[in-house]
Design a protein around this motif. Structure first.
Motif, PDB file in Angstrom:
ATOM      1  N   ILE A  39      -1.970   4.015   2.981  1.00 33.44           N
ATOM      2  CA  ILE A  39      -3.299   3.475   3.263  1.00 33.44           C
ATOM      3  C   ILE A  39      -4.280   3.826   2.147  1.00 33.44           C
ATOM      4  O   ILE A  39      -5.276   3.130   1.916  1.00 33.44           O
ATOM      5  CB  ILE A  39      -3.839   3.976   4.633  1.00 33.44           C
ATOM      6  CG1 ILE A  39      -5.027   3.133   5.098  1.00 33.44           C
ATOM      7  CG2 ILE A  39      -4.199   5.441   4.583  1.00 33.44           C
ATOM      8  CD1 ILE A  39      -4.693   1.698   5.402  1.00 33.44           C
ATOM      9  N   GLN A  40      -4.006   4.914   1.424  1.00 31.25           N
ATOM     10  CA  GLN A  40      -4.867   5.313   0.315  1.00 31.25           C
ATOM     11  C   GLN A  40      -4.228   5.058  -1.047  1.00 31.25           C
ATOM     12  O   GLN A  40      -4.665   5.603  -2.064  1.00 31.25           O
ATOM     13  CB  GLN A  40      -5.253   6.783   0.457  1.00 31.25           C
ATOM     14  CG  GLN A  40      -6.112   7.059   1.683  1.00 31.25           C
ATOM     15  CD  GLN A  40      -6.649   8.473   1.714  1.00 31.25           C
ATOM     16  OE1 GLN A  40      -7.001   9.042   0.682  1.00 31.25           O
ATOM     17  NE2 GLN A  40      -6.714   9.057   2.910  1.00 31.25           N
ATOM     18  N   ALA A  42      -3.608   2.254  -3.846  1.00 32.79           N
ATOM     19  CA  ALA A  42      -4.048   0.931  -4.292  1.00 32.79           C
ATOM     20  C   ALA A  42      -2.855  -0.009  -4.456  1.00 32.79           C
ATOM     21  O   ALA A  42      -2.925  -1.192  -4.075  1.00 32.79           O
ATOM     22  CB  ALA A  42      -4.819   1.054  -5.607  1.00 32.79           C
ATOM     23  N   CYS A  44      -0.014   0.008  -2.880  1.00 31.29           N
ATOM     24  CA  CYS A  44       0.488  -0.406  -1.567  1.00 31.29           C
ATOM     25  C   CYS A  44      -0.345  -1.544  -0.990  1.00 31.29           C
ATOM     26  O   CYS A  44       0.174  -2.443  -0.322  1.00 31.29           O
ATOM     27  CB  CYS A  44       0.513   0.787  -0.608  1.00 31.29           C
ATOM     28  SG  CYS A  44       1.876   1.937  -0.905  1.00 31.29           S
ATOM     29  N   GLN A  45      -1.641  -1.517  -1.237  1.00 33.30           N
ATOM     30  CA  GLN A  45      -2.510  -2.574  -0.717  1.00 33.30           C
ATOM     31  C   GLN A  45      -2.293  -3.894  -1.455  1.00 33.30           C
ATOM     32  O   GLN A  45      -2.496  -4.964  -0.890  1.00 33.30           O
ATOM     33  CB  GLN A  45      -3.972  -2.147  -0.825  1.00 33.30           C
ATOM     34  CG  GLN A  45      -4.311  -0.843  -0.126  1.00 33.30           C
ATOM     35  CD  GLN A  45      -3.862  -0.823   1.320  1.00 33.30           C
ATOM     36  OE1 GLN A  45      -4.069  -1.784   2.056  1.00 33.30           O
ATOM     37  NE2 GLN A  45      -3.240   0.274   1.740  1.00 33.30           N
ATOM     38  N   HIS A  50       4.179  -2.950   2.483  1.00 35.00           N
ATOM     39  CA  HIS A  50       4.369  -1.545   2.137  1.00 35.00           C
ATOM     40  C   HIS A  50       4.801  -0.764   3.367  1.00 35.00           C
ATOM     41  O   HIS A  50       4.697  -1.257   4.501  1.00 35.00           O
ATOM     42  CB  HIS A  50       3.076  -0.942   1.566  1.00 35.00           C
ATOM     43  CG  HIS A  50       1.953  -0.873   2.549  1.00 35.00           C
ATOM     44  ND1 HIS A  50       0.957  -1.830   2.633  1.00 35.00           N
ATOM     45  CD2 HIS A  50       1.662   0.029   3.526  1.00 35.00           C
ATOM     46  CE1 HIS A  50       0.119  -1.514   3.587  1.00 35.00           C
ATOM     47  NE2 HIS A  50       0.526  -0.385   4.148  1.00 35.00           N
ATOM     48  N   VAL A 315     -10.016  -1.485  -4.990  1.00 36.18           N
ATOM     49  CA  VAL A 315      -9.220  -2.110  -3.955  1.00 36.18           C
ATOM     50  C   VAL A 315      -9.847  -1.714  -2.625  1.00 36.18           C
ATOM     51  O   VAL A 315     -10.003  -0.516  -2.341  1.00 36.18           O
ATOM     52  CB  VAL A 315      -7.748  -1.659  -4.005  1.00 36.18           C
ATOM     53  CG1 VAL A 315      -6.990  -2.207  -2.806  1.00 36.18           C
ATOM     54  CG2 VAL A 315      -7.092  -2.109  -5.300  1.00 36.18           C
ATOM     55  N   VAL A 317     -10.103  -1.513   1.505  1.00 36.37           N
ATOM     56  CA  VAL A 317      -9.295  -1.472   2.725  1.00 36.37           C
ATOM     57  C   VAL A 317     -10.259  -1.517   3.902  1.00 36.37           C
ATOM     58  O   VAL A 317     -11.018  -0.564   4.130  1.00 36.37           O
ATOM     59  CB  VAL A 317      -8.433  -0.200   2.793  1.00 36.37           C
ATOM     60  CG1 VAL A 317      -7.587  -0.207   4.058  1.00 36.37           C
ATOM     61  CG2 VAL A 317      -7.547  -0.095   1.549  1.00 36.37           C
ATOM     62  N   PHE A 320     -10.850   1.143   7.660  1.00 39.56           N
ATOM     63  CA  PHE A 320     -10.214   2.450   7.442  1.00 39.56           C
ATOM     64  C   PHE A 320     -10.966   3.544   8.186  1.00 39.56           C
ATOM     65  O   PHE A 320     -12.179   3.617   8.149  1.00 39.56           O
ATOM     66  CB  PHE A 320     -10.173   2.757   5.950  1.00 39.56           C
ATOM     67  CG  PHE A 320      -9.684   4.154   5.624  1.00 39.56           C
ATOM     68  CD1 PHE A 320      -8.359   4.500   5.840  1.00 39.56           C
ATOM     69  CD2 PHE A 320     -10.552   5.107   5.120  1.00 39.56           C
ATOM     70  CE1 PHE A 320      -7.898   5.760   5.538  1.00 39.56           C
ATOM     71  CE2 PHE A 320     -10.104   6.382   4.819  1.00 39.56           C
ATOM     72  CZ  PHE A 320      -8.771   6.703   5.036  1.00 39.56           C
TER      73      PHE A 320
END
Length: 322
Positions: A39-40, A42, A44-45, A50, A315, A317, A320
């Protein structure tokens, strides 16, 4: 034909390069990213998808990744950090039995890369000079101090006077006392080397390190100079090497003498410059491992004197909660 980038972190450019090249071969192919804290991350986003993985020191790490790869039809794994290389190299066969290729060099080569003393021996055995190593009770200033198994420039020191030395430097057995190669008289390069399935060198891209941040190049320049010929002659074959190997070297501006500093069996953080210059490692990897194409020399495929200036981007999210 899906791909996994492990320990993805902030390796957005590398991930996007694989996404772009995979789409040219397989329209519905996906590039996944894995991280202990996705989630943290970049990268993966930005990935097609992911998943979270255990930390490297947890026993379940290999089994977890293997099962995720089977479920998601992942056929190729690209590791990105030093600390996972040996673990993945030791378990390549378990993945191979499930039809999954882990693009990591042999256990023996990874061990040589992770131990700086062994790296020095490797360079010398291939006619590449190294910075002299001193005993801690018999040294010559200035010094460069670094750990025997270091990464990302952590625990490195430039020692110009005796007052700069502390008990920590002498007591820490992992720290090596080395000849200091001054940037006033030497240029520093990270060279991206591509090795095919048969461990033969097919491409060399020297990147002059103009500015470094957190051990990773922030400003770099491609240089088609004598470094290419030198490495092509001395590292034409590297037992166990596959895919991207990065060699850190210094070159004396006056004498042109080249010193081997470090060797890493993975993509370096500055590889995107080589990719954008035309050294298309992701494409060659796909051709070799997905389509069994025989690799040819690619020493003249990239743009000389290409300057890269990196900057921070964002990036976002949404939703969150910390």
């Amino acid at each position: 034909m899906n791909i996994l980038i492990t320990s993805a972190g902030r390796r957005v450019s590398l991930l996007q390069a694989f996404q772009k090249e995979l789409k040219k071969f397989v329209q519905d192919g996906k590039v996944y990213a894995a991280d202990a804290n996705p989630i943290q991350s970049a990268a993966c986003q930005i990935a097609d998808d992911h998943f979270e993985v255990p930390r490297l020191d947890e026993e379940s790490y290999i089994d977890y990744i293997l099962q995720e790869c089977i479920q998601r039809n992942i056929k190729l794994i690209i590791p990105t950090i030093d600390h996972e290389l040996l673990l993945l190299a030791e378990n390549k066969q378990a993945f191979k039995e499930k039809g999954i290729t882990v693009l990591v060099s042999s256990t023996d080569l990874v061990q040589k890369c992770r131990n700086k003393k062994e790296t020095h021996k490797f360079f010398e055995s291939n006619n590449i000079s190294i910075a002299k190593e001193f005993k801690k009770d018999d040294y010559k200033l200035p010094l460069f101090i670094k750990p025997i198994d270091g990464s990302r420039s952590i625990d490195t020191f430039i020692i110009r006077t005796k007052e700069d030395l502390t008990p920590y430097h002498f007591e820490n057995e992992k720290l090596l006392f080395l000849e200091y190669l001054d940037h006033d008289t030497h240029d520093e390069y990270t060279c991206d080397l591509y090795y095919d399935k048969n461990h033969r060198l097919r491409c060399v891209v020297p990147r002059k390190r103009i500015e470094v941040r957190d051990g990773e190049v922030n400003k770099g320049l491609t240089c088609n100079n004598s470094m290419v010929t030198f490495l092509r002659e001395n590292l034409a074959v590297m037992d166990g090497a596959v895919g991207c190997i990065t060699a850190q070297c210094f070159m004396n501006r006056e004498t042109q003498k080249i010193y081997g500093i470090e060797l890493n069996a993975r993509f370096g953080g500055g590889y995107p410059l080589s990719y954008l210059a035309g050294a298309n490692f992701p494409k060659w990897i796909l051709e070799e491992y997905f389509f069994q194409k025989e690799m040819e020399d690619q020493f003249d495929c990239w743009e000389d004197n290409l300057l890269m200036l990196r900057y921070d981007s964002e990036v976002l999210v949404h939703g969150f909660k910390d």
